[in-house]
Structures are given as structure tokens and as C-alpha cells.
Scaffold this active site. Structure first.
Site, short mmCIF file in Angstrom:
data_model
loop_
_atom_site.label_atom_id
_atom_site.label_comp_id
_atom_site.label_asym_id
_atom_site.label_seq_id
_atom_site.Cartn_x
_atom_site.Cartn_y
_atom_site.Cartn_z
N GLY A 172 6.28 -7.60 -20.91
CA GLY A 172 5.73 -8.34 -22.05
C GLY A 172 6.82 -9.18 -22.68
O GLY A 172 8.01 -8.83 -22.62
N GLN A 213 10.95 -14.37 -28.92
CA GLN A 213 12.07 -13.94 -28.06
C GLN A 213 12.66 -15.08 -27.25
O GLN A 213 13.73 -14.93 -26.66
CB GLN A 213 11.60 -12.83 -27.11
CG GLN A 213 11.26 -11.53 -27.81
CD GLN A 213 10.80 -10.48 -26.81
OE1 GLN A 213 9.64 -10.42 -26.46
NE2 GLN A 213 11.73 -9.67 -26.34
N CYS A 255 13.17 -3.29 -24.41
CA CYS A 255 12.84 -4.64 -24.86
C CYS A 255 13.79 -5.62 -24.20
O CYS A 255 14.99 -5.34 -24.12
CB CYS A 255 12.98 -4.70 -26.38
SG CYS A 255 12.61 -6.33 -27.07
N LEU A 256 13.27 -6.74 -23.75
CA LEU A 256 14.12 -7.73 -23.07
C LEU A 256 15.15 -8.32 -24.03
O LEU A 256 16.15 -8.87 -23.58
CB LEU A 256 13.27 -8.83 -22.44
CG LEU A 256 12.32 -8.35 -21.33
CD1 LEU A 256 11.53 -9.52 -20.75
CD2 LEU A 256 13.09 -7.62 -20.23
N HIS A 258 3.97 -3.32 -29.40
CA HIS A 258 5.37 -3.74 -29.34
C HIS A 258 5.48 -5.26 -29.46
O HIS A 258 6.29 -5.79 -30.23
CB HIS A 258 5.97 -3.22 -28.02
CG HIS A 258 7.37 -3.65 -27.74
ND1 HIS A 258 8.40 -2.76 -27.58
CD2 HIS A 258 7.92 -4.89 -27.57
CE1 HIS A 258 9.53 -3.43 -27.34
NE2 HIS A 258 9.25 -4.73 -27.32
N GLU A 259 4.63 -5.97 -28.70
CA GLU A 259 4.71 -7.44 -28.68
C GLU A 259 4.20 -8.04 -29.99
O GLU A 259 4.76 -9.03 -30.48
CB GLU A 259 3.95 -8.02 -27.49
CG GLU A 259 4.44 -7.58 -26.11
CD GLU A 259 5.94 -7.75 -25.88
OE1 GLU A 259 6.54 -8.65 -26.49
OE2 GLU A 259 6.51 -6.95 -25.11
N HIS A 295 6.80 -8.03 -32.56
CA HIS A 295 7.76 -9.15 -32.45
C HIS A 295 7.29 -10.35 -33.29
O HIS A 295 8.12 -11.07 -33.84
CB HIS A 295 7.88 -9.62 -30.99
CG HIS A 295 8.88 -8.86 -30.17
ND1 HIS A 295 10.22 -8.81 -30.48
CD2 HIS A 295 8.74 -8.13 -29.04
CE1 HIS A 295 10.86 -8.08 -29.57
NE2 HIS A 295 9.98 -7.65 -28.68
NI NI Z 1 10.36 -6.48 -27.00
#
Ligand code: NI
Length: 177
Positions: free
Chosen positions: A52, A57, A99-100, A141-142, A145
Site C-alpha cells: 500500500g 508518501q 511502512c515504506l 494504515h493508508e 497517512h
Molecule cells: Ni505506510
């Protein structure tokens, strides 16, 4: 003629003020700019690899996210524009998250087990999704963000700072080669 693959957008690493900002709503006049953004986001997410990615991000403050859990290793891309959580279950589950924007950092996070989410698709149609398991956690989670919330913000300050220090150290080592 062969179509060039979209270059992956670069992913912002924490800490960065752009990850802490509330993203703005996608409006009708934004829609023309979305296809290349979405392609670049998917390219970055698949390259990472991750499941995701939210627009903040990649430094774009819009309420837009992409998800692909790749069930059975087959692509199943999902694009959510202006997602809103309509309901969550009383039941909560704990699952390890990463998380990326915090590469190589993981922690157990407790969230509602099931969610229903309303969003617009790329054509502007209203859609709704009811999710459980990994997809429910990923959606929450997304969507976090989009509100400037990282998974580590669900942890105690002690644990959060430990992860941020470890990440900063790893990033310094990486930069030093
Ligand atoms: Ni993340």
C-alpha cells in the site's frame, strides 16, 4: 511502439513534515493529473516492494491511495480516492505492520478487525468496500497517512522514538555506503 514503463516516484522517508500533514480532498479539477500520479505510485510500491502507498508518501498532499495485496501472487490493484472510514468493528486485532516510509521497521499495531470504507474510483463513481484481515489493516494504515498519522504514532512515545532512532541510524549508514 513500445510503451515506456512509468518511472517509480520516490518515497519520502520519516521523519519528514510532509508525512505529518493532513492531505487535501481530491477535487474534480484534479482528476486529469491523477493517472500519471497513480502509475508512478504503483511503480514505487511494486518496486519497494509493498502492499500500500498513500499520495503524501510521494510528496503529493492529496487524499488518494493505492493498494495491492497480490493474492496468490497475481496483481489486484485498488485505487481509492477520498476514502472515508464509515464504520469499524468493536473487535480489535493486533498485527505486525511496516511502512515504506519507515523501511525495515516493524511493530505490532492494534486496530479494529473490520472496516467499511467509502471512496471514489478513478472514474469518479462512489464505491464502498467492507474489509477484514490484512486488507482492513492496510486500509486503516493508508487512510492514517492521509491524516498525517504513521503506524508508529499508535505506539508509546518510548517505542516510537526507539524506532525513529534506529531508522535514522540505518539511513545514515546507508548514506555513508
Ligand atoms: Ni505506510
Amino acid at each position: 511502439m513500445q510503451r515506456l514503463a512509468t518511472a517509480p516516484l520516490s518515497i519520502i522517508i520519516a521523519p519528514d513534515p510532509r508525512l505529518k500533514a493532513r492531505a487535501r480532498v481530491v477535487r474534480a479539477e484534479d482528476r486529469a493529473t491523477l493517472p500519471p500520479l497513480i502509475e508512478g505510485m504503483f511503480a514505487a510500491m511494486y518496486a519497494a516492494p509493498g502492499i500500500g502507498l498513500a499520495a503524501p508518501q510521494v510528496g503529493v498532499s492529496l487524499r488518494l491511495l493505492v493498494i495491492d495485496l497480490q493474492p496468490e501472487d497475481k496483481p489486484a490493484p485498488l485505487v481509492l480516492i477520498n476514502p472515508e472510514i464509515l464504520a469499524t468493528s468493536e473487535e480489535r486485532v493486533t498485527r505486525e505492520e511496516g511502512c515504506l516510509s519507515l523501511p525495515n521497521q516493524y511493530a505490532d499495531i492494534t486496530r479494529p478487525a473490520r472496516v467499511s470504507v467509502r471512496y471514489s474510483d478513478l472514474a469518479g463513481a462512489a464505491r464502498q468496500i467492507a474489509a477484514e484481515g490484512l486488507l482492513a489493516a492496510c486500509l486503516q494504515h493508508e487512510i492514517d497517512h492521509l491524516n498525517g498519522i504513521l503506524f508508529i504514532d499508535h505506539l508509546s512515545p518510548l517505542k516510537r522514538n526507539m524506532i525513529l532512532r534506529r531508522l535514522a541510524k540505518e539511513q545514515r549508514q546507508k548514506a555513508a555506503g
